[in-house]
Design a protein around this motif. Structure first.
Motif, PDB file in Angstrom:
ATOM      1  N   ALA A 146       0.408  -1.189   0.384  1.00  0.00           N
ATOM      2  CA  ALA A 146      -0.118   0.024  -0.049  1.00  0.00           C
ATOM      3  C   ALA A 146       0.144   1.485  -0.251  1.00  0.00           C
ATOM      4  O   ALA A 146       0.807   2.037  -0.819  1.00  0.00           O
ATOM      5  N   TRP A 147       2.094   1.182   0.417  1.00  0.00           N
ATOM      6  CA  TRP A 147       3.114   2.531   1.064  1.00  0.00           C
ATOM      7  C   TRP A 147       3.856   2.961  -0.219  1.00  0.00           C
ATOM      8  O   TRP A 147       3.639   3.599  -1.240  1.00  0.00           O
ATOM      9  N   ARG A 148       4.254   1.814  -0.873  1.00  0.00           N
ATOM     10  CA  ARG A 148       4.516   2.222  -2.549  1.00  0.00           C
ATOM     11  C   ARG A 148       3.919   2.385  -3.796  1.00  0.00           C
ATOM     12  O   ARG A 148       3.807   3.222  -4.159  1.00  0.00           O
ATOM     13  N   ALA A 149       2.264   1.290  -3.603  1.00  0.00           N
ATOM     14  CA  ALA A 149       0.789   2.406  -4.251  1.00  0.00           C
ATOM     15  C   ALA A 149       0.804   3.682  -3.779  1.00  0.00           C
ATOM     16  O   ALA A 149       0.909   4.542  -5.104  1.00  0.00           O
ATOM     17  N   LEU A 150       1.079   3.936  -2.554  1.00  0.00           N
ATOM     18  CA  LEU A 150       0.742   5.123  -2.603  1.00  0.00           C
ATOM     19  C   LEU A 150       1.648   6.396  -2.914  1.00  0.00           C
ATOM     20  O   LEU A 150       1.479   7.697  -3.586  1.00  0.00           O
ATOM     21  N   ARG A 151       3.195   5.838  -3.315  1.00  0.00           N
ATOM     22  CA  ARG A 151       3.690   7.079  -3.123  1.00  0.00           C
ATOM     23  C   ARG A 151       4.425   6.694  -4.783  1.00  0.00           C
ATOM     24  O   ARG A 151       4.364   8.006  -5.400  1.00  0.00           O
TER      25      ARG A 151
END
Length: 155
Positions: A146-151
């Protein structure tokens, strides 16, 4: 009487299959008894091998003692069970030493219903710990994804 086994070098002792000859070698104080007891675990019934494995666990040489615990792990795998004497020896030795892997083998290969109470408690502890660890890693992976997708969306 001359033995067909090479006690001095230990060569071929993993094929050892004669409990009576192991007893004679023990009485003579032969080296490599631990290797021979692994052979007994492979080639003899659990009832024949068990008292010899327990004796080998008391040998003064640390490597030979360790081999006796290896034999216990093999016995648990091959027979899907252990004798009360072997269960007692594993519990007495405890976790964190030479009995660590044979205890894990016992928990993995002996059916839960055949385990003594201490091993049942240990099995429950290990199973719960492993499941919680699995869930924790799944949550960490999901958060990381989720963090990578948000970034990527911001960048």
């Amino acid at each position: 009487m001359t033995s067909k086994w090479d006690w001095q070098n230990g060569q071929g002792l993993l094929a050892f299959d004669d409990p009576g000859e192991w007893d004679g070698a023990y009485d003579r104080g032969e080296p490599h008894l631990g290797i021979a007891v692994i052979g007994l675990a492979f080639h003899c019934s659990l009832e024949e091998a068990s008292p010899r494995i327990v004796k080998a666990m008391r040998l003064p040489d640390g490597l030979q003692r360790a081999n006796a615990f290896v034999a216990t792990g093999h016995a648990a795998r091959l027979n899907r069970g252990l004798t009360p004497e072997l269960f007692t020896a594993l519990r007495t030795e405890g976790l964190g030493g030479v009995a660590e892997h044979p205890i894990r083998d016992t928990l993995a290969f002996v059916p839960f219903r055949d385990l003594p109470p201490w091993f049942k408690r240990r099995w429950v502890y290990v199973t719960v710990r492993n499941k919680l660890g699995y869930w924790w890693h799944r949550v960490q992976d999901a958060i990381g994804d989720a963090w990578r997708a948000l970034r990527r969306r911001r960048g």
